[in-house]
Write a protein that holds these residues in place. Structure first.
Motif, short mmCIF file in Angstrom:
data_model
loop_
_atom_site.label_atom_id
_atom_site.label_comp_id
_atom_site.label_asym_id
_atom_site.label_seq_id
_atom_site.Cartn_x
_atom_site.Cartn_y
_atom_site.Cartn_z
N SER A 200 0.82 -1.22 0.00
CA SER A 200 0.00 0.00 0.00
C SER A 200 0.85 1.27 0.00
O SER A 200 0.32 2.36 -0.12
N GLY A 201 2.16 1.14 0.13
CA GLY A 201 3.05 2.30 0.08
C GLY A 201 3.14 3.05 1.39
O GLY A 201 3.47 4.24 1.40
N ASP A 202 2.87 2.41 2.48
CA ASP A 202 2.93 3.06 3.80
C ASP A 202 4.39 3.35 4.16
O ASP A 202 5.25 2.47 4.06
N PRO A 203 4.69 4.58 4.58
CA PRO A 203 6.09 4.89 4.93
C PRO A 203 6.54 4.27 6.26
O PRO A 203 7.72 4.31 6.58
N ASP A 204 5.62 3.70 7.01
CA ASP A 204 5.92 3.12 8.32
C ASP A 204 6.29 1.63 8.23
O ASP A 204 6.29 0.93 9.22
N THR A 205 6.60 1.15 7.04
CA THR A 205 6.84 -0.27 6.83
C THR A 205 8.07 -0.77 7.59
O THR A 205 8.05 -1.84 8.19
N SER A 206 9.14 -0.02 7.56
CA SER A 206 10.38 -0.50 8.20
C SER A 206 10.21 -0.61 9.72
O SER A 206 10.75 -1.54 10.34
N LYS A 207 9.47 0.31 10.31
CA LYS A 207 9.24 0.24 11.76
C LYS A 207 8.40 -0.99 12.11
O LYS A 207 8.68 -1.69 13.09
N THR A 208 7.38 -1.27 11.32
CA THR A 208 6.55 -2.45 11.57
C THR A 208 7.35 -3.73 11.38
O THR A 208 7.23 -4.67 12.18
N ALA A 209 8.16 -3.77 10.33
CA ALA A 209 8.99 -4.96 10.08
C ALA A 209 9.97 -5.19 11.23
O ALA A 209 10.16 -6.33 11.68
N ALA A 210 10.58 -4.13 11.71
CA ALA A 210 11.55 -4.27 12.80
C ALA A 210 10.87 -4.73 14.08
O ALA A 210 11.42 -5.56 14.82
N SER A 211 9.68 -4.24 14.36
CA SER A 211 9.00 -4.65 15.60
C SER A 211 8.56 -6.10 15.54
O SER A 211 8.71 -6.83 16.52
#
Length: 98
Positions: A67-78
């Protein structure tokens, strides 16, 4: 006569208490064996929970990435950190208690 019977009864009851106490080593050994027998299934359960959490996290990260969410890396790391924590916690607990 009543004093003698009463004294005998008290003596008998006190002796039963002494014989019942023992040293308790068999009870401690049995409890230790019972607790350590649960570690293998519990470790496998924690690994399975980690796998399910990892799959759910992967789907969530993929949907955010698509979906192009810029918060992807934070979610992946958590989610990745949660899976690593479960695996490390299970391994450390097993090595600490066994």
């Amino acid at each position: 006569m009543k004093k003698r019977v009463l004294f005998s009864a008290v003596l008998l009851l006190s002796m039963l208490g002494v014989f019942a106490q023992g040293n308790g080593m068999q009870g401690i050994t049995d409890a230790t064996n019972m607790v350590t027998s649960y570690f293998d299934p519990a470790t496998k359960l924690i690994y399975a929970i980690g796998a399910v959490v990892g799959l759910i996290g992967g789907v969530k990260v993929y949907s955010k990435f698509s979906s192009g969410d810029p918060d992807t890396s934070k979610t992946a790391a958590s989610w990745f950190g949660a899976c690593i924590f479960l695996i490390v916690a299970a391994t450390i607990l097993r090595s600490f208690f066994l």
